[in-house]
Design an enzyme around this catalytic site. Structure first.
Site, PDB file in Angstrom:
ATOM      1  N   LEU A 125      43.895  14.944  84.023  1.00 37.18           N
ATOM      2  CA  LEU A 125      42.577  15.244  83.468  1.00 37.18           C
ATOM      3  C   LEU A 125      42.515  16.735  83.098  1.00 37.18           C
ATOM      4  O   LEU A 125      42.164  17.097  81.976  1.00 37.18           O
ATOM      5  CB  LEU A 125      41.496  14.902  84.514  1.00 37.18           C
ATOM      6  CG  LEU A 125      40.056  15.278  84.154  1.00 37.18           C
ATOM      7  CD1 LEU A 125      39.541  14.436  82.991  1.00 37.18           C
ATOM      8  CD2 LEU A 125      39.129  15.088  85.371  1.00 37.18           C
ATOM      9  N   GLU A 127      42.979  20.597  82.094  1.00 34.90           N
ATOM     10  CA  GLU A 127      43.722  21.362  81.088  1.00 34.90           C
ATOM     11  C   GLU A 127      43.490  22.850  81.329  1.00 34.90           C
ATOM     12  O   GLU A 127      42.586  23.222  82.080  1.00 34.90           O
ATOM     13  CB  GLU A 127      43.231  20.988  79.675  1.00 34.90           C
ATOM     14  CG  GLU A 127      43.435  19.519  79.376  1.00 34.90           C
ATOM     15  CD  GLU A 127      43.057  19.144  77.944  1.00 34.90           C
ATOM     16  OE1 GLU A 127      42.593  20.029  77.194  1.00 34.90           O
ATOM     17  OE2 GLU A 127      43.251  17.972  77.596  1.00 34.90           O
ATOM     18  N   GLY A 131      38.726  22.738  83.268  1.00 31.87           N
ATOM     19  CA  GLY A 131      38.925  22.469  84.693  1.00 31.87           C
ATOM     20  C   GLY A 131      37.699  21.764  85.235  1.00 31.87           C
ATOM     21  O   GLY A 131      37.535  20.551  85.067  1.00 31.87           O
ATOM     22  N   ILE A 337      43.963  32.157 117.055  1.00 29.78           N
ATOM     23  CA  ILE A 337      44.304  31.782 118.435  1.00 29.78           C
ATOM     24  C   ILE A 337      45.787  32.034 118.702  1.00 29.78           C
ATOM     25  O   ILE A 337      46.177  32.393 119.810  1.00 29.78           O
ATOM     26  CB  ILE A 337      43.899  30.298 118.697  1.00 29.78           C
ATOM     27  CG1 ILE A 337      42.375  30.209 118.780  1.00 29.78           C
ATOM     28  CG2 ILE A 337      44.564  29.757 119.958  1.00 29.78           C
ATOM     29  CD1 ILE A 337      41.832  28.799 118.853  1.00 29.78           C
ATOM     30  N   GLY A 340      49.678  37.105 116.705  1.00 29.93           N
ATOM     31  CA  GLY A 340      50.745  37.488 115.767  1.00 29.93           C
ATOM     32  C   GLY A 340      51.649  36.311 115.428  1.00 29.93           C
ATOM     33  O   GLY A 340      52.173  36.214 114.313  1.00 29.93           O
ATOM     34  N   GLU A 363      40.202  17.973  92.898  1.00 24.92           N
ATOM     35  CA  GLU A 363      39.231  16.888  92.695  1.00 24.92           C
ATOM     36  C   GLU A 363      37.787  17.396  92.725  1.00 24.92           C
ATOM     37  O   GLU A 363      36.888  16.750  93.259  1.00 24.92           O
ATOM     38  CB  GLU A 363      39.450  15.750  93.706  1.00 24.92           C
ATOM     39  CG  GLU A 363      40.818  15.121  93.513  1.00 24.92           C
ATOM     40  CD  GLU A 363      40.967  13.739  94.097  1.00 24.92           C
ATOM     41  OE1 GLU A 363      39.967  13.019  94.169  1.00 24.92           O
ATOM     42  OE2 GLU A 363      42.105  13.394  94.459  1.00 24.92           O
TER      43      GLU A 363
HETATM   44  C1  LIG Z   1      47.534  21.792  93.838  1.00 29.83           C
HETATM   45  C2  LIG Z   1      46.621  21.231  92.799  1.00 29.83           C
HETATM   46  C3  LIG Z   1      46.756  19.898  92.412  1.00 29.83           C
HETATM   47  C4  LIG Z   1      45.949  19.364  91.396  1.00 29.83           C
HETATM   48  N1  LIG Z   1      46.166  18.074  90.989  1.00 29.83           N
HETATM   49  C5  LIG Z   1      45.522  17.632  89.869  1.00 29.83           C
HETATM   50  C6  LIG Z   1      45.855  16.356  89.308  1.00 29.83           C
HETATM   51  O1  LIG Z   1      46.703  15.608  89.830  1.00 29.83           O
HETATM   52  N2  LIG Z   1      45.214  15.972  88.160  1.00 29.83           N
HETATM   53  C7  LIG Z   1      44.275  16.757  87.558  1.00 29.83           C
HETATM   54  O2  LIG Z   1      43.750  16.344  86.518  1.00 29.83           O
HETATM   55  N3  LIG Z   1      43.927  17.965  88.078  1.00 29.83           N
HETATM   56  C8  LIG Z   1      44.534  18.424  89.208  1.00 29.83           C
HETATM   57  N4  LIG Z   1      44.212  19.659  89.735  1.00 29.83           N
HETATM   58  C9  LIG Z   1      43.227  20.478  89.048  1.00 29.83           C
HETATM   59  C10 LIG Z   1      41.940  20.685  89.842  1.00 29.83           C
HETATM   60  O3  LIG Z   1      41.189  19.497  89.857  1.00 29.83           O
HETATM   61  C11 LIG Z   1      41.214  21.878  89.201  1.00 29.83           C
HETATM   62  O4  LIG Z   1      41.980  23.035  89.538  1.00 29.83           O
HETATM   63  C12 LIG Z   1      39.804  22.020  89.678  1.00 29.83           C
HETATM   64  O5  LIG Z   1      39.024  20.958  89.224  1.00 29.83           O
HETATM   65  C13 LIG Z   1      39.162  23.344  89.225  1.00 29.83           C
HETATM   66  O6  LIG Z   1      39.387  23.596  87.870  1.00 29.83           O
HETATM   67  P1  LIG Z   1      39.952  25.055  87.456  1.00 29.83           P
HETATM   68  O7  LIG Z   1      41.123  25.315  88.298  1.00 29.83           O
HETATM   69  O8  LIG Z   1      40.123  25.089  85.986  1.00 29.83           O
HETATM   70  O9  LIG Z   1      38.811  26.070  87.893  1.00 29.83           O
HETATM   71  P2  LIG Z   1      37.470  26.490  87.022  1.00 29.83           P
HETATM   72  O10 LIG Z   1      36.754  25.285  86.570  1.00 29.83           O
HETATM   73  O11 LIG Z   1      37.916  27.491  86.006  1.00 29.83           O
HETATM   74  O12 LIG Z   1      36.653  27.185  88.148  1.00 29.83           O
HETATM   75  C14 LIG Z   1      36.817  28.562  88.540  1.00 29.83           C
HETATM   76  C15 LIG Z   1      35.691  28.878  89.535  1.00 29.83           C
HETATM   77  O13 LIG Z   1      34.422  28.766  88.877  1.00 29.83           O
HETATM   78  C16 LIG Z   1      33.598  27.858  89.574  1.00 29.83           C
HETATM   79  N5  LIG Z   1      32.758  27.107  88.651  1.00 29.83           N
HETATM   80  C17 LIG Z   1      33.125  26.463  87.510  1.00 29.83           C
HETATM   81  N6  LIG Z   1      32.080  25.881  86.931  1.00 29.83           N
HETATM   82  C18 LIG Z   1      30.997  26.153  87.725  1.00 29.83           C
HETATM   83  C19 LIG Z   1      29.602  25.845  87.664  1.00 29.83           C
HETATM   84  N7  LIG Z   1      29.104  25.093  86.678  1.00 29.83           N
HETATM   85  N8  LIG Z   1      28.806  26.305  88.648  1.00 29.83           N
HETATM   86  C20 LIG Z   1      29.317  27.038  89.664  1.00 29.83           C
HETATM   87  N9  LIG Z   1      30.610  27.374  89.772  1.00 29.83           N
HETATM   88  C21 LIG Z   1      31.435  26.933  88.821  1.00 29.83           C
HETATM   89  C22 LIG Z   1      34.573  26.932  90.305  1.00 29.83           C
HETATM   90  O14 LIG Z   1      33.968  26.289  91.413  1.00 29.83           O
HETATM   91  C23 LIG Z   1      35.652  27.913  90.724  1.00 29.83           C
HETATM   92  O15 LIG Z   1      35.263  28.595  91.872  1.00 29.83           O
HETATM   93  C24 LIG Z   1      44.965  20.179  90.787  1.00 29.83           C
HETATM   94  C25 LIG Z   1      44.814  21.511  91.209  1.00 29.83           C
HETATM   95  C26 LIG Z   1      45.624  22.038  92.184  1.00 29.83           C
HETATM   96  C27 LIG Z   1      45.441  23.486  92.585  1.00 29.83           C
END
Ligand SMILES: Cc1cc2nc3c(=O)[nH]c(=O)nc-3n(C[C@H](O)[C@H](O)[C@H](O)COP(=O)(O)OP(=O)(O)OC[C@H]3O[C@@H](n4cnc5c(N)ncnc54)[C@H](O)[C@@H]3O)c2cc1C
Length: 385
Positions: A125, A127, A131, A337, A340, A363
């Site tokens: 999902l 990109e 996100g 807890i 070091g 997610e």
């Molecule tokens: C190890 C790992 C595995 C993953 N696996 C998958 C997968 O299998 N498939 C997949 O599709 N995705 C996957 N993801 C992606 C993951 O779901 C996204 O990283 C996540 O949804 C956040 O998107 P972003 O990283 O672009 O952060 P952003 O959306 O850019 O967010 C950056 C910050 O802004 C905040 N923010 C954004 N919008 C708002 C708002 N409207 N109000 C308040 N705060 C906001 C966010 O909470 C965050 O703190 C994975 C990510 C990781 C790290």
């Protein structure tokens, strides 16, 4: 209300725990360092029925409940959160999407080998620029006769380099916004589909995370998953179960942190006493255990609602929010807890701390969970992942 597990569920917990401790635990540190675990682990999990926990037997699954799935997730994450995350992406996201939206033929063809653990799945999902705002998807799918032609890329995809089957969201009608995003089933080896860069991560390092790239990738029309334009709508439903899984994943890490801390506090002596004799340490352990219990009850409640066929979006988001944030606090306390030694790789608590952070991001971030919870409570409109 009865929060006790059935005999079968206790047996499931014991079986998964014994498997994880024997087959995964001894390698967890090495896999964390190498950033991978052997494919064979998926096969073994498949043999135990853990690659298709909740899918019916007719599709190769184990026919278990969402509560059972939460137990499995907790036990795997207690030993290796990276393995647990890979299993979660395979079970609840990739297979989950095919089960929810797939035709009978698609379920037989794609879900069955996934549920048996013969194949591994991933779900794309996210990109670069989409996100939390997944509706901003840029990957496109354009119809060309009997095919859809996909162009674009996905980032952060769990199992991205190891999966055989990928469920991918792409825009089929830009003018329709969120309702113009559709889902497609892609297979490894399709021309124009490849994995990109493998990410070097803070935690859950044994789990593969990488890009997916589509360059004029021709996907047969019959691989459209669900109704055209319903990819994002279905995604929101899939995440309701996924979030219970991520809550359980966080609880597993928190439980491991608690257990390690209790053992350490009873063995480590300072000032002529085990540090467990000091009230400052006792209070930390009491708070940690209370948070673990509260998180588990929230997750089990959400799972039970789902198993009863009841609405559970609010409860899933609450469980994920609370459990993932509690896990980070608990893992941080576990490092404290251990003093070091908590800072050294020789003890697992530094890994628990690194692993726990993913729960607050994957997610749907904690902020997104708060948006979902507030929208449910205040009956606000809007689609957020
Ligand atoms: C190890 C790992 C595995 C993953 N696996 C998958 C997968 O299998 N498939 C997949 O599709 N995705 C996957 N993801 C992606 C993951 O779901 C996204 O990283 C996540 O949804 C956040 O998107 P972003 O990283 O672009 O952060 P952003 O959306 O850019 O967010 C950056 C910050 O802004 C905040 N923010 C954004 N919008 C708002 C708002 N409207 N109000 C308040 N705060 C906001 C966010 O909470 C965050 O703190 C994975 C990510 C990781 C790290």
């Amino acid at each position: 209300m009865d929060f006790s597990l059935s005999e079968e569920q206790e047996l499931l917990r014991k079986t998964v725990r014994e498997f994880a401790e024997a087959e995964i635990g001894p390698h967890a540190r090495e896999w964390d360092e190498k950033q991978e675990f052997p494919r064979e682990v998926f096969t073994k999990l498949g043999a135990l029925g853990l690659m298709g926990v909740v899918w019916p037997a007719e599709y190769g699954g184990s026919g278990m409940s969402t509560l059972d799935y939460a137990i499995v997730m907790e036990e795997l994450a207690r030993v290796d959160a990276g393995v647990a995350l890979s299993v979660a992406a395979h079970n609840s996201l990739s297979s989950g999407h095919i089960f929810l939206a797939g035709s009978e033929e698609q379920k037989k063809k794609y879900l069955t080998p996934l549920a048996r653990g013969e194949k591994v799945g991933c779900w794309g999902l996210t990109e670069n620029s989409a996100g939390s705002d997944a509706g901003g998807t840029k990957t496109t799918a354009v119809r060309d006769g009997g095919h859809w032609v996909l162009n674009g890329s996905k980032t952060f995809i769990t199992n991205g380099r190891v999966a055989d089957t990928a469920v991918v969201m792409a825009v089929t009608d830009r003018a329709k916004g969120n309702k113009g995003i559709s889902a497609f089933i892609l297979e490894r080896g399709m021309k124009g589909f490849r994995s990109g860069k493998k990410e070097d991560k803070l935690g859950v390092r044994s789990s593969d995370t990488s890009e997916l790239i589509f360059e004029d990738c021709r996907v047969p029309a019959e691989n459209l998953l669900g109704q055209e334009g319903f990819g994002f709508v279905d995604t929101l439903k899939i995440l309701d179960r996924g979030r219970i899984g991520i809550a359980a994943f966080s609880i597993g890490i928190a439980q491991a942190s608690l257990e390690a801390s209790m053992t350490y506090a009873q063995g480590r002596r300072q000032f002529g006493h085990p540090i467990a004799d000091f009230q400052a340490i006792q209070f930390k352990i009491a708070d940690m255990a209370t948070k673990v219990r509260a998180a588990r009850l929230l997750a089990w409640h959400a799972a039970s609602l789902r198993d009863a066929g009841k609405e559970h979006k609010l409860e899933s988001s609450m469980a994920k929010l609370f459990a993932s944030e509690a896990a980070v606090e608990i893992a941080l306390d576990a490092v404290q807890i251990h003093g070091g030694y908590g800072y050294l790789k020789e003890y697992p608590v530094e890994r628990y701390l690194r692993d726990s952070k993913l729960g607050t991001i994957g997610e749907g971030t904690s902020e997104v969970q708060r948006l979902v919870i507030a929208r449910e409570l205040l009956h606000l409109k809007g689609m957020v992942r």
